[in-house]
Design a protein around this motif. Structure first.
Motif, PDB file in Angstrom:
ATOM      1  N   MET A  66       0.838  -1.202   0.000  1.00  0.00           N
ATOM      2  CA  MET A  66       0.000   0.000   0.000  1.00  0.00           C
ATOM      3  C   MET A  66       0.870   1.249   0.000  1.00  0.00           C
ATOM      4  SD  MET A  66      -3.323   0.717   0.110  1.00  0.00           S
ATOM      5  CE  MET A  66      -4.249  -0.474   1.071  1.00  0.00           C
ATOM      6  N   GLN A 120     -11.298  -9.468 -20.291  1.00  0.00           N
ATOM      7  CA  GLN A 120      -9.849  -9.492 -20.155  1.00  0.00           C
ATOM      8  C   GLN A 120      -9.179  -9.521 -21.534  1.00  0.00           C
ATOM      9  OE1 GLN A 120      -7.999  -9.423 -17.335  1.00  0.00           O
ATOM     10  NE2 GLN A 120      -6.075  -9.641 -18.448  1.00  0.00           N
ATOM     11  N   ASP A 161     -10.046  -1.272  -7.013  1.00  0.00           N
ATOM     12  CA  ASP A 161     -10.661  -2.240  -6.107  1.00  0.00           C
ATOM     13  C   ASP A 161     -10.345  -1.994  -4.636  1.00  0.00           C
ATOM     14  OD1 ASP A 161     -11.956  -3.426  -8.178  1.00  0.00           O
ATOM     15  OD2 ASP A 161     -10.550  -5.076  -8.401  1.00  0.00           O
ATOM     16  N   MET A 164     -19.368  -2.995  -3.051  1.00  0.00           N
ATOM     17  CA  MET A 164     -18.774  -3.489  -1.796  1.00  0.00           C
ATOM     18  C   MET A 164     -19.802  -4.308  -1.026  1.00  0.00           C
ATOM     19  SD  MET A 164     -15.797  -3.219  -0.183  1.00  0.00           S
ATOM     20  CE  MET A 164     -15.000  -1.623  -0.426  1.00  0.00           C
ATOM     21  N   ILE A 209     -15.122  -6.828  -2.789  1.00  0.00           N
ATOM     22  CA  ILE A 209     -15.634  -5.842  -3.738  1.00  0.00           C
ATOM     23  C   ILE A 209     -15.879  -6.520  -5.083  1.00  0.00           C
ATOM     24  CG2 ILE A 209     -13.320  -5.013  -4.423  1.00  0.00           C
ATOM     25  CD1 ILE A 209     -14.609  -2.136  -4.411  1.00  0.00           C
ATOM     26  N   SER A 233     -15.884  -6.759  -8.923  1.00  0.00           N
ATOM     27  CA  SER A 233     -14.915  -6.147  -9.824  1.00  0.00           C
ATOM     28  C   SER A 233     -15.155  -6.614 -11.251  1.00  0.00           C
ATOM     29  CB  SER A 233     -13.502  -6.455  -9.341  1.00  0.00           C
ATOM     30  OG  SER A 233     -12.557  -5.697 -10.050  1.00  0.00           O
ATOM     31  N   TYR A 234     -14.206  -6.335 -12.091  1.00  0.00           N
ATOM     32  CA  TYR A 234     -14.311  -6.681 -13.505  1.00  0.00           C
ATOM     33  C   TYR A 234     -13.812  -8.110 -13.735  1.00  0.00           C
ATOM     34  CZ  TYR A 234      -9.431  -5.256 -13.123  1.00  0.00           C
ATOM     35  OH  TYR A 234      -8.123  -5.138 -12.728  1.00  0.00           O
ATOM     36  N   ASP A 235     -14.206  -8.675 -14.871  1.00  0.00           N
ATOM     37  CA  ASP A 235     -13.788 -10.044 -15.205  1.00  0.00           C
ATOM     38  C   ASP A 235     -12.298 -10.103 -15.479  1.00  0.00           C
ATOM     39  OD1 ASP A 235     -16.404 -10.973 -15.081  1.00  0.00           O
ATOM     40  OD2 ASP A 235     -16.772 -10.537 -17.197  1.00  0.00           O
ATOM     41  N   ARG A 236     -11.639 -11.061 -14.840  1.00  0.00           N
ATOM     42  CA  ARG A 236     -10.198 -11.193 -15.031  1.00  0.00           C
ATOM     43  C   ARG A 236      -9.813 -12.242 -16.073  1.00  0.00           C
ATOM     44  NH1 ARG A 236     -10.691  -7.659 -11.231  1.00  0.00           N
ATOM     45  NH2 ARG A 236      -9.173  -7.541  -9.538  1.00  0.00           N
ATOM     46  N   TRP A 255      -0.087 -15.500  -7.090  1.00  0.00           N
ATOM     47  CA  TRP A 255      -0.068 -14.079  -7.455  1.00  0.00           C
ATOM     48  C   TRP A 255       1.200 -13.705  -8.198  1.00  0.00           C
ATOM     49  CZ3 TRP A 255      -4.726 -12.520  -7.366  1.00  0.00           C
ATOM     50  CH2 TRP A 255      -5.621 -13.048  -6.435  1.00  0.00           C
ATOM     51  N   GLN A 256       2.176 -14.638  -8.184  1.00  0.00           N
ATOM     52  CA  GLN A 256       3.415 -14.372  -8.916  1.00  0.00           C
ATOM     53  C   GLN A 256       3.357 -14.922 -10.344  1.00  0.00           C
ATOM     54  OE1 GLN A 256       6.003 -16.090  -6.045  1.00  0.00           O
ATOM     55  NE2 GLN A 256       5.624 -14.419  -4.614  1.00  0.00           N
ATOM     56  N   HIS A 285     -13.908  -9.686  -4.601  1.00  0.00           N
ATOM     57  CA  HIS A 285     -12.448  -9.668  -4.513  1.00  0.00           C
ATOM     58  C   HIS A 285     -12.004  -8.974  -3.221  1.00  0.00           C
ATOM     59  CE1 HIS A 285     -11.679 -10.557  -8.911  1.00  0.00           C
ATOM     60  NE2 HIS A 285     -12.968 -10.304  -8.909  1.00  0.00           N
ATOM     61  N   HIS A 327      -8.317  -9.328  -2.392  1.00  0.00           N
ATOM     62  CA  HIS A 327      -6.855  -9.255  -2.457  1.00  0.00           C
ATOM     63  C   HIS A 327      -6.349  -7.821  -2.516  1.00  0.00           C
ATOM     64  CE1 HIS A 327      -2.848 -10.810  -3.349  1.00  0.00           C
ATOM     65  NE2 HIS A 327      -2.756  -9.911  -4.297  1.00  0.00           N
ATOM     66  N   ASP A 328      -7.049  -6.958  -3.242  1.00  0.00           N
ATOM     67  CA  ASP A 328      -6.579  -5.587  -3.416  1.00  0.00           C
ATOM     68  C   ASP A 328      -7.356  -4.558  -2.605  1.00  0.00           C
ATOM     69  OD1 ASP A 328      -4.544  -6.458  -5.002  1.00  0.00           O
ATOM     70  OD2 ASP A 328      -5.527  -5.966  -6.893  1.00  0.00           O
ATOM     71  N   LEU A 329      -8.087  -5.025  -1.600  1.00  0.00           N
ATOM     72  CA  LEU A 329      -8.768  -4.079  -0.700  1.00  0.00           C
ATOM     73  C   LEU A 329      -7.773  -3.465   0.273  1.00  0.00           C
ATOM     74  CD1 LEU A 329     -12.033  -5.702   0.678  1.00  0.00           C
ATOM     75  CD2 LEU A 329     -11.830  -3.751  -0.859  1.00  0.00           C
ATOM     76  N   GLY A 330      -6.772  -4.231   0.634  1.00  0.00           N
ATOM     77  CA  GLY A 330      -5.787  -3.747   1.597  1.00  0.00           C
ATOM     78  C   GLY A 330      -4.806  -4.847   1.899  1.00  0.00           C
ATOM     79  N   GLU A 331      -3.818  -4.529   2.728  1.00  0.00           N
ATOM     80  CA  GLU A 331      -2.762  -5.504   2.992  1.00  0.00           C
ATOM     81  C   GLU A 331      -3.116  -6.521   4.058  1.00  0.00           C
ATOM     82  OE1 GLU A 331       1.462  -3.550   2.093  1.00  0.00           O
ATOM     83  OE2 GLU A 331       0.278  -2.462   3.569  1.00  0.00           O
ATOM     84  N   GLN A 332      -4.142  -6.210   4.868  1.00  0.00           N
ATOM     85  CA  GLN A 332      -4.424  -7.054   6.029  1.00  0.00           C
ATOM     86  C   GLN A 332      -5.567  -8.025   5.785  1.00  0.00           C
ATOM     87  OE1 GLN A 332      -2.107  -6.541   8.174  1.00  0.00           O
ATOM     88  NE2 GLN A 332      -1.411  -4.650   7.203  1.00  0.00           N
TER      89      GLN A 332
END
Lengths: 186, 186
Positions: A4, A100, A133, B4, B54, B56-59, B96-97, B130, B132-137
């Motif tokens: 972040m 995508q 997001d 949300m 949240i 989100s859009y299609d990945r 995620w990598q 989703h 994963h990208d809402l925050g780090e915690q």
């Protein structure tokens, strides 16, 4: 490194604003300095605005492209890279409704986003932060942070110009640009 | 519809928990009920836990796949769909990598995620959120919410079993399952 990142515009911060403009959509209130804060912390007191984004996973890179980028890219925080740019953008709702494969088709084969970026490595270091997001109230979808040495500023100008001329940019409805210099405050 | 969504586990809420288990990783504290709240609101008082995600859009969907899904999918909130399931999952860092094309290769050609889902439409309505990208915690990467009528519960069991048997699921390191019934509290 924290995922972040928060950019706080106001009277404080290591980065002095040398130019601030809006190319599309609403401007941001003009500020003297920007502080870059890493970590999931609450918005600090003071500051005219605060923009948050989160580092995330690659959405569009093919494996060969990622390998090429990683082989050439530079790290943030290089001592000679005393120039920076912060480019917050918001894309049209229509962008987010594409699939995508439609978005990828626009980003790389049609716009050459990766190919353009590669031409300016390792001179220009880049960090892409996602806001779309983070929540529903976010004013931007992406914050991109660039760092480069003063002698590469005109190369960076060409990079930005090339990106803004792509079909991808037809989907950008808000585009703000801050140019900064690293300079400790008194 | 708000992007949300917050699931609050505790003593309140329209959805009564009939079964709660952990298939991988840490369990969630057991609760009697779950309240589903839409909108970007602070966590309400009370409740043993709260999970946010949240829309989100299609990945990963290809255009033809999205067309096929849209032609068959059902809406949430159907009166007869009094059964629900909440499946919070977290994927390994390794996931995620991967690049986008590597993840897509696992999700569809290898795992048949879209093909499996299509078999259970329109009986099972689904919403993917989703985190994963809402925050780090965030404790999970995705929350999936399913709604179906009681007579389709065994079909839903087969759907879950099929998804959990895919190569994609090798990347799931935390997998919690709550089965619920819509039932107003006294």
């Amino acid at each position: 490194m924290s995922r972040m990142v928060q950019f706080v515009g106001g009277a404080r911060g290591e980065w002095r604003v040398v130019q601030q403009r809006s190319l599309a959509g609403a401007a941001l209130p003009a500020v003297e300095r920007v502080a870059l804060l890493r970590g999931d912390t609450p918005r600090p007191d003071g500051g005219a605005w605060s923009l948050r984004g989160i580092g995330s996973y690659d959405r569009y890179l093919h494996t060969t492209e990622r390998t090429a980028l990683r082989a050439r890219q530079a790290a943030l925080g290089r001592p000679q890279a005393s120039c920076a740019a912060l480019i917050p953008i918001r894309k049209r709702a229509q962008w987010w409704q594409l699939t995508q494969e439609e978005r990828r088709e626009i980003i790389e084969p049609r716009s050459g986003h990766v190919r353009i970026g590669l031409e300016y490595l390792p001179q220009v270091a880049r960090e892409l932060l996602h806001c779309h997001d983070l929540g529903e109230q976010e004013p931007f979808d992406f914050l991109t942070w660039f760092e480069f040495a003063p002698e590469h500023e005109s190369a960076f100008d060409r990079l930005l110009q090339a990106l803004r001329a792509t079909p991808e940019w037809d989907y950008v409805e808000r585009d703000v640009e801050l140019r900064l210099r690293r300079e400790r405050s008194a």
